[in-house]
Design a protein around this motif. Structure first.
Motif, PDB file in Angstrom:
ATOM      1  N   HIS A  42       0.887  -1.172   0.000  1.00  0.00           N
ATOM      2  CA  HIS A  42       0.000   0.000   0.000  1.00  0.00           C
ATOM      3  C   HIS A  42       0.916   1.211   0.000  1.00  0.00           C
ATOM      4  CE1 HIS A  42      -3.000  -2.944   1.145  1.00  0.00           C
ATOM      5  NE2 HIS A  42      -2.235  -3.288   2.160  1.00  0.00           N
ATOM      6  N   LEU A  43       1.245   1.699  -1.168  1.00  0.00           N
ATOM      7  CA  LEU A  43       2.274   2.743  -1.281  1.00  0.00           C
ATOM      8  C   LEU A  43       1.889   4.024  -0.559  1.00  0.00           C
ATOM      9  CD1 LEU A  43       3.112   1.960  -4.983  1.00  0.00           C
ATOM     10  CD2 LEU A  43       4.797   1.883  -3.134  1.00  0.00           C
ATOM     11  N   PHE A  44       0.582   4.331  -0.518  1.00  0.00           N
ATOM     12  CA  PHE A  44       0.169   5.587   0.141  1.00  0.00           C
ATOM     13  C   PHE A  44       0.567   5.600   1.618  1.00  0.00           C
ATOM     14  CE2 PHE A  44      -3.374   4.182   2.780  1.00  0.00           C
ATOM     15  CZ  PHE A  44      -3.811   3.015   2.166  1.00  0.00           C
ATOM     16  N   PRO A  54      -0.749  -2.357 -10.342  1.00  0.00           N
ATOM     17  CA  PRO A  54      -1.673  -1.736  -9.383  1.00  0.00           C
ATOM     18  C   PRO A  54      -2.981  -2.515  -9.326  1.00  0.00           C
ATOM     19  CG  PRO A  54      -1.635  -0.479 -11.425  1.00  0.00           C
ATOM     20  CD  PRO A  54      -0.604  -1.559 -11.574  1.00  0.00           C
ATOM     21  N   THR A  55      -3.564  -2.605  -8.139  1.00  0.00           N
ATOM     22  CA  THR A  55      -4.870  -3.243  -8.033  1.00  0.00           C
ATOM     23  C   THR A  55      -5.880  -2.183  -7.617  1.00  0.00           C
ATOM     24  OG1 THR A  55      -4.668  -3.883  -5.696  1.00  0.00           O
ATOM     25  CG2 THR A  55      -3.729  -5.385  -7.312  1.00  0.00           C
ATOM     26  N   ARG A  56      -7.049  -2.222  -8.251  1.00  0.00           N
ATOM     27  CA  ARG A  56      -8.085  -1.237  -7.934  1.00  0.00           C
ATOM     28  C   ARG A  56      -8.798  -1.721  -6.673  1.00  0.00           C
ATOM     29  NH1 ARG A  56     -12.323   1.825  -6.107  1.00  0.00           N
ATOM     30  NH2 ARG A  56     -12.723   3.564  -7.501  1.00  0.00           N
ATOM     31  N   GLY A  57      -8.374  -1.187  -5.537  1.00  0.00           N
ATOM     32  CA  GLY A  57      -8.977  -1.567  -4.269  1.00  0.00           C
ATOM     33  C   GLY A  57     -10.334  -0.919  -4.099  1.00  0.00           C
ATOM     34  N   SER A  58     -11.081  -1.406  -3.100  1.00  0.00           N
ATOM     35  CA  SER A  58     -12.407  -0.824  -2.873  1.00  0.00           C
ATOM     36  C   SER A  58     -12.921  -1.202  -1.491  1.00  0.00           C
ATOM     37  CB  SER A  58     -13.395  -1.323  -3.938  1.00  0.00           C
ATOM     38  OG  SER A  58     -13.384  -2.733  -4.003  1.00  0.00           O
ATOM     39  N   MET A  59     -13.770  -0.307  -0.949  1.00  0.00           N
ATOM     40  CA  MET A  59     -14.479  -0.585   0.307  1.00  0.00           C
ATOM     41  C   MET A  59     -15.890  -0.035   0.129  1.00  0.00           C
ATOM     42  SD  MET A  59     -11.597   0.279   3.236  1.00  0.00           S
ATOM     43  CE  MET A  59     -11.459   2.047   2.967  1.00  0.00           C
ATOM     44  N   ASP A  60     -16.913  -0.834   0.460  1.00  0.00           N
ATOM     45  CA  ASP A  60     -18.297  -0.336   0.330  1.00  0.00           C
ATOM     46  C   ASP A  60     -19.109  -0.500   1.625  1.00  0.00           C
ATOM     47  OD1 ASP A  60     -18.607  -3.125   0.176  1.00  0.00           O
ATOM     48  OD2 ASP A  60     -20.299  -2.993  -1.210  1.00  0.00           O
ATOM     49  N   VAL A  61     -18.453  -0.945   2.707  1.00  0.00           N
ATOM     50  CA  VAL A  61     -19.166  -1.075   3.988  1.00  0.00           C
ATOM     51  C   VAL A  61     -18.453  -0.220   5.043  1.00  0.00           C
ATOM     52  CG1 VAL A  61     -19.971  -2.664   5.775  1.00  0.00           C
ATOM     53  CG2 VAL A  61     -19.921  -3.418   3.395  1.00  0.00           C
ATOM     54  N   GLY A  62     -19.008   0.962   5.295  1.00  0.00           N
ATOM     55  CA  GLY A  62     -18.443   1.863   6.301  1.00  0.00           C
ATOM     56  C   GLY A  62     -19.029   1.592   7.676  1.00  0.00           C
ATOM     57  N   THR A  88      12.130  -5.173  -9.050  1.00  0.00           N
ATOM     58  CA  THR A  88      11.870  -4.657 -10.399  1.00  0.00           C
ATOM     59  C   THR A  88      10.390  -4.638 -10.744  1.00  0.00           C
ATOM     60  OG1 THR A  88      12.324  -6.899 -11.179  1.00  0.00           O
ATOM     61  CG2 THR A  88      14.108  -5.288 -11.388  1.00  0.00           C
ATOM     62  N   THR A  89       9.579  -5.416 -10.006  1.00  0.00           N
ATOM     63  CA  THR A  89       8.135  -5.461 -10.253  1.00  0.00           C
ATOM     64  C   THR A  89       7.418  -5.329  -8.926  1.00  0.00           C
ATOM     65  OG1 THR A  89       8.375  -6.979 -12.128  1.00  0.00           O
ATOM     66  CG2 THR A  89       6.206  -6.873 -11.119  1.00  0.00           C
ATOM     67  N   THR A  90       6.465  -4.407  -8.857  1.00  0.00           N
ATOM     68  CA  THR A  90       5.680  -4.336  -7.631  1.00  0.00           C
ATOM     69  C   THR A  90       4.192  -4.274  -7.940  1.00  0.00           C
ATOM     70  OG1 THR A  90       5.379  -3.245  -5.492  1.00  0.00           O
ATOM     71  CG2 THR A  90       5.679  -1.790  -7.388  1.00  0.00           C
ATOM     72  N   SER A  91       3.447  -4.871  -7.022  1.00  0.00           N
ATOM     73  CA  SER A  91       2.008  -4.713  -7.018  1.00  0.00           C
ATOM     74  C   SER A  91       1.684  -3.585  -6.047  1.00  0.00           C
ATOM     75  CB  SER A  91       1.380  -6.022  -6.538  1.00  0.00           C
ATOM     76  OG  SER A  91      -0.010  -5.875  -6.487  1.00  0.00           O
ATOM     77  N   ASP A  92       0.488  -3.035  -6.131  1.00  0.00           N
ATOM     78  CA  ASP A  92       0.039  -2.124  -5.082  1.00  0.00           C
ATOM     79  C   ASP A  92      -1.463  -2.302  -4.896  1.00  0.00           C
ATOM     80  OD1 ASP A  92       0.754  -0.010  -3.163  1.00  0.00           O
ATOM     81  OD2 ASP A  92      -0.824   1.065  -4.213  1.00  0.00           O
ATOM     82  N   HIS A  93      -1.918  -2.112  -3.662  1.00  0.00           N
ATOM     83  CA  HIS A  93      -3.335  -2.269  -3.351  1.00  0.00           C
ATOM     84  C   HIS A  93      -3.814  -0.941  -2.779  1.00  0.00           C
ATOM     85  CE1 HIS A  93      -6.557  -4.929  -1.132  1.00  0.00           C
ATOM     86  NE2 HIS A  93      -7.088  -4.053  -1.938  1.00  0.00           N
TER      87      HIS A  93
END
Ligand SMILES: [Zn+2]
Length: 462
Positions: free
Chosen positions: A75-77, A161-169, A128-133
């Protein structure tokens, strides 16, 4: 072309000591060479073919060469909330509750600069290769993944990069505040936009998107199912956190009346296009199911120790048939993005759990390379062989930390992790003599430290 003319876009690295190929035969070549052209490895061996002239030649007689390391979860952020005092001594749920309000202040610039800092650290560690969530989208911030993609392009790192998501607050029983969750239609529309705009499925691809609802305590089963259907339609991979803590297991049993793996399975996720992060709290039957389905696992030993989440059954998962790669997972639960350090942590933790012979140095490096490539669905990465992409990391054996070492590969995994000397991504030299060649690192770190105050409302250290 005459035999004397150098080939354009070609690179020869010679006299490596040794070259650790990570091919099926576990070859190590002393005095080995690699010749690459147009981003692809054309030759690995002892002697160059007669008359071969490369555009660029690197003398590797001081170095051990390995395939570029592959990071399968991040999670780069979170580089903007590293070593946060208020979250320094917490377990996962309290750690998240402390940090969500800070992450609610993210915008395009903070995400871009946070990604630059995290990816720079990864590159300098041999990755050399990274994923991110990325899963936090404060209201009105719809271009945050675009901002990190731009950072990857500036740096020259291969990016998943992976398009993360949350829909239950919180108002619906989830853990995150409502201000950082989105509704299902918005998530699916943006997922489709990102795939159509950026995803490149071809061999040698520098950018592939995957879809990644965050975790069982932040998403609905409806979102999980719809995301799986969309990934199938768009032919992209699926990623999520699973079985990270006992708290998550208790939440799943209470809210979904299912164990975490049943939650995943009932949403149509159990297949070879899925890789999960952590995978700690599985029973024997569940490990067998995951192995038979070919689900990949990003093993994140440092984060798991830092948050006291548990010890993942990484070796049992691999034995059952799961690709098991490594993830630095952070950067606020690690709090580092050092891939070589992560391989060492995997070695040490699994030995502590299962005995000194349970995980050899070659196997630990295999997790950080070949198995990571399998998690990301990349048959063109992970080893130094003709036909694979030219992603190569050279570590300097003259470093004080390696002085006296009897075996180069053992030194990489057993000695204190160092900075990479030379790093090649897709045939391009991105790090040379331990310095990034693509961006001015000092200026980025100055800006990064400045932006920390915007996110945390605290004065940065520098
Ligand atoms: Zn994570």
């Amino acid at each position: 072309m005459s035999p004397q003319a150098s080939k354009p876009n070609s690179l020869l690295i010679r006299d490596m000591h040794p070259l650790v190929a990570m091919d099926g035969a576990d070859s190590q070549l002393c005095g080995g060479l690699i010749f690459c052209e147009d981003g692809e490895i054309k030759r690995v061996g002892k002697r160059p073919p007669r008359g071969l002239r490369a555009q660029r030649i690197i003398d590797g007689r001081f170095a051990v060469a390995i395939p570029g390391l592959i990071n399968t979860h991040h999670h780069l952020f979170q580089t903007l909330t590293r070593a946060c005092r208020d979250a320094a001594d917490s377990e996962l749920f309290d750690w998240l509750r402390t940090l969500y309000p800070r992450w609610a202040r993210l915008d395009e610039e903070t995400v871009h600069v946070g990604a630059l800092a995290g990816m720079a650290e990864l590159l300098l560690s041999g990755c050399t290769t990274t994923s991110d969530h990325h899963y936090v989208f404060p209201r009105g911030q719809s271009r945050l993944i675009d901002a990190e993609i731009e950072a990857a392009r500036r740096l020259g790192i291969r990016f998943h990069p992976t398009r993360g998501s949350m829909d239950v607050g919180q108002s619906r029983g989830g853990l995150p505040p409502d201000s950082v969750v989105q509704d299902l239609d918005e998530i699916l529309a943006d997922s489709e936009r990102l795939v159509s705009r950026y995803h490149d499925p071809r061999p040698g691809s520098m950018l592939q998107i995957a879809l990644a609802p965050c975790s069982p305590f932040t998403v609905s089963q409806r979102l999980m199912r719809a995301t799986a259907e969309l990934a199938e339609k768009l032919q992209v991979r699926l990623h999520t956190h699973l079985a990270e803590t006992r708290d998550e297991e208790a939440y799943c049993l209470r809210r979904h009346r299912k164990r975490p793996l049943e939650f995943l399975e009932d949403a149509g996720w159990l297949g070879g296009a899925t890789w999960i992060a952590h995978g700690i709290h599985f029973n024997r039957r569940e490990i067998g199911r995951l192995g038979r389905a070919g689900v990949g696992v990003a093993h994140c030993p440092t984060s798991n120790m830092r948050l006291a989440s548990g010890i993942a059954p990484a070796l049992a998962l691999a034995k059952a048939g799961c690709p098991v790669g490594l993830g630095v997972d952070g950067s606020a639960s690690n709090d580092s993005s050092h891939m070589l350090a992560e391989a060492r942590q995997a070695l040490l933790l699994n030995r502590l759990a299962h005995g000194a012979s349970a995980l050899g140095v070659q196997q630990a490096l295999r997790m950080a390379t070949v198995e990571g490539a399998r998690c990301l669905g990349r048959s063109d990465l992970g080893s130094l062989e003709p036909g694979k992409r030219a992603d190569i990391a050279l570590f300097d054996l003259r470093d004080v930390g390696y002085s006296g070492a009897g075996d180069a590969l053992s030194a990489l995994l057993l000695c204190a992790p160092t900075r990479v000397h030379t790093l090649v991504v897709e045939g391009r030299v991105v790090v040379e003599s331990g310095r990034l060649q693509t961006v001015p690192l000092e200026a980025i770190l100055t800006r990064h430290n400045h932006l920390v105050s915007k996110v945390t409302l605290r004065r940065p250290l520098l």
